[in-house]
Design an enzyme around this catalytic site. Structure first.
Site, PDB file in Angstrom:
ATOM      1  N   CYS A  91      24.164  31.171  67.309  1.00 27.25           N
ATOM      2  CA  CYS A  91      25.336  32.042  67.224  1.00 27.25           C
ATOM      3  C   CYS A  91      25.065  33.308  68.026  1.00 27.25           C
ATOM      4  O   CYS A  91      23.972  33.865  67.944  1.00 27.25           O
ATOM      5  CB  CYS A  91      25.582  32.392  65.767  1.00 27.25           C
ATOM      6  N   HIS A 133      32.267  26.080  63.055  1.00 27.26           N
ATOM      7  CA  HIS A 133      31.433  27.288  63.062  1.00 27.26           C
ATOM      8  C   HIS A 133      32.306  28.533  63.299  1.00 27.26           C
ATOM      9  O   HIS A 133      32.167  29.539  62.600  1.00 27.26           O
ATOM     10  CB  HIS A 133      30.379  27.118  64.173  1.00 27.26           C
TER      11      HIS A 133
HETATM   12 NI    NI Z   1      28.786  32.206  65.663  1.00 29.98          NI
END
Ligand code: NI
Length: 167
Positions: A91, A133
Site C-alpha cells: 500500500c 483493497h
Molecule cells: Ni492502500
C-alpha cells in the site's frame, strides 16, 4: 495536474469514512486527474481519495503492465463476492510492508465513471484484490488491519521510526 501528498500509516485520517460523491463535477475530475498522476508517479496500482486526505468515495486503479488502463470508480459498491484467495499486498500509505491478505477471488462492483454514469464491472485476480483493497480505504480500513495485533504493532512501530528518521 499535481502530485498529492499521500497519508502514511498510522495517520488517524486514514480511518475516516469517505462520503458519497453527490454530483460528479469538473472539480471531481480534476481531483481524479491529480490522483491518477500521484498513483502513477509513486508508482502504485491503486489509490483511494482517503489516502490523499479527501474523504470522498473515489478510487483510481491501473493494474495493466503498460499503465495505460486507468480505472475510475466513484461511489463503488461491491455487489457480489465469490471464492477466496490469498495474495501479497502492499500500500502506498504503508511503504515497504508487504503482507498476505485473504480476499474474495471474484467480485462485481457498481460505480459511477468520470461522467457520472453508472456501470458494473466484473473483476477477478489482481484487479479484484486491488478494488477490494481500495474500497476498504474508503471505509477507513488499511490492509494491515487484517493481520494479527502483534504484526500490526510491529508495523506501526517500524513506520513511526522511519517517519521520525525522515524528519
Ligand atoms: Ni492502500
Amino acid at each position: 495536474m499535481a502530485i498529492l501528498k499521500i497519508l502514511q500509516y498510522p495517520d488517524v485520517r486514514l480511518h475516516k469514512v469517505a462520503k458519497k460523491v453527490e454530483t460528479v463535477t469538473e472539480q471531481t475530475r480534476k481531483l481524479i486527474r491529480d490522483m491518477a498522476e500521484t498513483m502513477y508517479a509513486a508508482p502504485g496500482v491503486g489509490l483511494a481519495a482517503t489516502q490523499v486526505d479527501v474523504h470522498e468515495q473515489i478510487i483510481v486503479a491501473d493494474v495493466s503492465d503498460a499503465h495505460d488502463q486507468l480505472l475510475v470508480l466513484i461511489n463503488p459498491e461491491i455487489l457480489t463476492r465469490d471464492g477466496e484467495e490469498e495474495s501479497e499486498e502492499g500500500c502506498l500509505s504503508v511503504p515497504g510492508i508487504y503482507e498476505t491478505v485473504k480476499r474474495a477471488e471474484k467480485i462485481s462492483v457498481r460505480a459511477l465513471n468520470e461522467q457520472g454514469e453508472t456501470f458494473t464491472l466484473e473483476a477477478e485476480g489482481f484487479l479484484a484484490v486491488c478494488i477490494q483493497h481500495e474500497v476498504d480505504h474508503l471505509h477507513g480500513k488499511v490492509f494491515v488491519e487484517y493481520l494479527s495485533q502483534l504484526k500490526q504493532t510491529r508495523i506501526r512501530n517500524k513506520l513511526k521510526k522511519q517517519q521520525r528518521e525522515r524528519m
